[in-house]
Design a protein around this motif. Sequence first.
Motif: not given
Lengths: 391, 237
Positions: A254-255, A257-258, A260
């Motif tokens: 998740k981190i 993706k954040a 990006r």
Amino acid sequence: MKRFLKSMNVREMLRPLGQMFLFSLGSTIVLSALMLVLALILDKTIVGQTLFQRLNVSLYTYTLINLPQVAIDGLTIGFVYAAIALGYTMVYGVLEFINFAHSEIFATGAFVGVEILIALEKFGILSGASLAMAYGYLILAIIAGMLAAGALAVTVERVAYRPLRHASRLVPLISAIGVSFLLQDMIRLIESLTTGQYNRIMPTFGNFDHRLLLGKMTLGAAHITLGVSIKSIIVIVSAVLMLVGLNYLVNATKIGKAIRAVAQDPQTASLMGINVNRIISLTFLVGGMLGGAAGVLYALKFTRIDPFVGFFPGLKAFTAAVLGGIGNMTGALLGGIVLGMLETYAGSFMGVFTMGAAGTEYKDIFAFSILILVLIFRPQGLMGEHVAQKA
Amino acid sequence: MSLLSLDAVHSFYGHIHALKGISLEVNEHEIVTLIGSNGAGKSTTLRTISGMIHPQQGRILLEGRDISRMEPHTVALAGLGHVPEGRGIFPKLTVRENLEMGAFTVADPDEIERRLEYGFEVFPRLKERMGQYGGTLSGGEQQMLAIARGLMMNPRLLMLDEPSMGLAPVLVELIFDIIEGLNKKGTTILLVEQNALMALSVAHRGYVLQNGQIVLHDTANNLKQNETVQKAYLGIE
Ligand SMILES: Nc1ncnc2c1ncn2[C@@H]1O[C@H](COP(=O)(O)OP(=O)(O)OP(=O)(O)O)[C@@H](O)[C@H]1O
Ligand SMILES: [Mg+2]
């Protein structure tokens, strides 16, 4: 536990391994073939004849027997470049700015790692260490180098770049160059004050200098042993592990993706509840840690370090990042491997091919010619898109 | 107490005085629309509420909390969803990843999954496009994605900036149906629209913005009957 396994994305762990294998194999094959063709051509000329008189082997044979060693050396330095290049590219990805101080972050990692090992040696801990302990100490040095470099990178961003975030693009760039010089001098000052000198030598311990024998062969009059030093294996394996870890972080968590999302559109990302400043700090942390580890590995491979040790590797890794397409992480990997290989091949064979006129000392020409050529003919790099598309 | 209230809010872009004392209120379960011509300050109002720009004067309260000095990510945490003008799709994240970013602040993976299912139920088209990059979607699909991503936040108040922009008439109908449906299920909505007729037909109340000031506010029905509004925004002579 089951949930943990389910959440592990095996594909994201294997994909970068495949890419690294492909990039390594590809550049080995292309460059080796090129060298052999050159050797075949030059064999008929005075270059070949001179070599034959001197060593009693044809230039072709000479090239062939040297290729495996050159390929391994090239890969070793290539992976170091890739690890550094990722630091440039990640920061560029989120801030569109070149962190020229990254080379000193690399150097800081190298110094912290080496100083820890020197201290251990001074207390007599290294010399008596078992093999397992020796590896333990090396890992300790790498981790310490990573943490120091990561912390430094975060601090530099906080102090020297964040206040300039809304200034024109040139301003943080100049700040970065200033930080780069400042850090060089600080390393020199601290080393001089605490140790009385600023050239430091990586202690020799463990079995890192041993060579693993891969095979022997006889070609004409020449007996050749094929080997690879344990150092090189350590450098390559550590770099591969880090790059797989990084890829996993960025693509499957998740981190990541954040990270990006912030790179693509920070304003919208902030509307989703993402703390953009924290993501930027995290990017510097991760990039700095990679650079710091690369610094310790570099010191392991090349033994001697000084406060300016970051300059050339930094510039070359930057070239690698541009070659791969700045902002593109796969590109940094490709660029690092290709550049390390190219430079090592050129450095190893240029001397013989030119009968000593242009030796290894000219190998840097290749890296920087590539930088210029890429900037002129393919500014978006091998894997990057047009900057206009990024917007 | 209203869910959102603005009290004499002034915002600037450098020296440009874009909002000149805006006061408005949105109550729970309402759809409130903000209409006005190009450059009136509609998007600026939303940007000021969500913290992308900070007002120089005035107060903004969300559920009684002053949010006017907060950064956008904190405002989002406080329960505000903002689907910005121009959609703000992450072009190099997949549709699924774009949606997951909407639920960035949610820690429970089951809850994220539930919201994803809900989003796909509202926009089945997105489910088909799940693995595709956001940047490769059509304009209408991107608009759906932007709204669905706003829903992933499960906000107390959802602000939509021109959700019908650039869409075919059929899609405009669909989007407005969805907005009404969301509201029936309990979401409070602040809607900015060029398409004033559509906006006034779904909204309960409306504010008319002109030159950074609110010149009129009333129930949607009254605004539809209002002569000035008809002339200026509904194209009725
Ligand atoms: N980033 C900016 N910098 C300077 N001025 C701006 C900026 N954004 C908006 N403005 C100005 O602020 C005023 C209000 O703009 P805003 O975007 O809020 O209008 P709007 O009502 O949303 O219009 P539209 O219907 O065209 O979207 C305009 O005069 C605009 O020129
Ligand atoms: Mg607008």
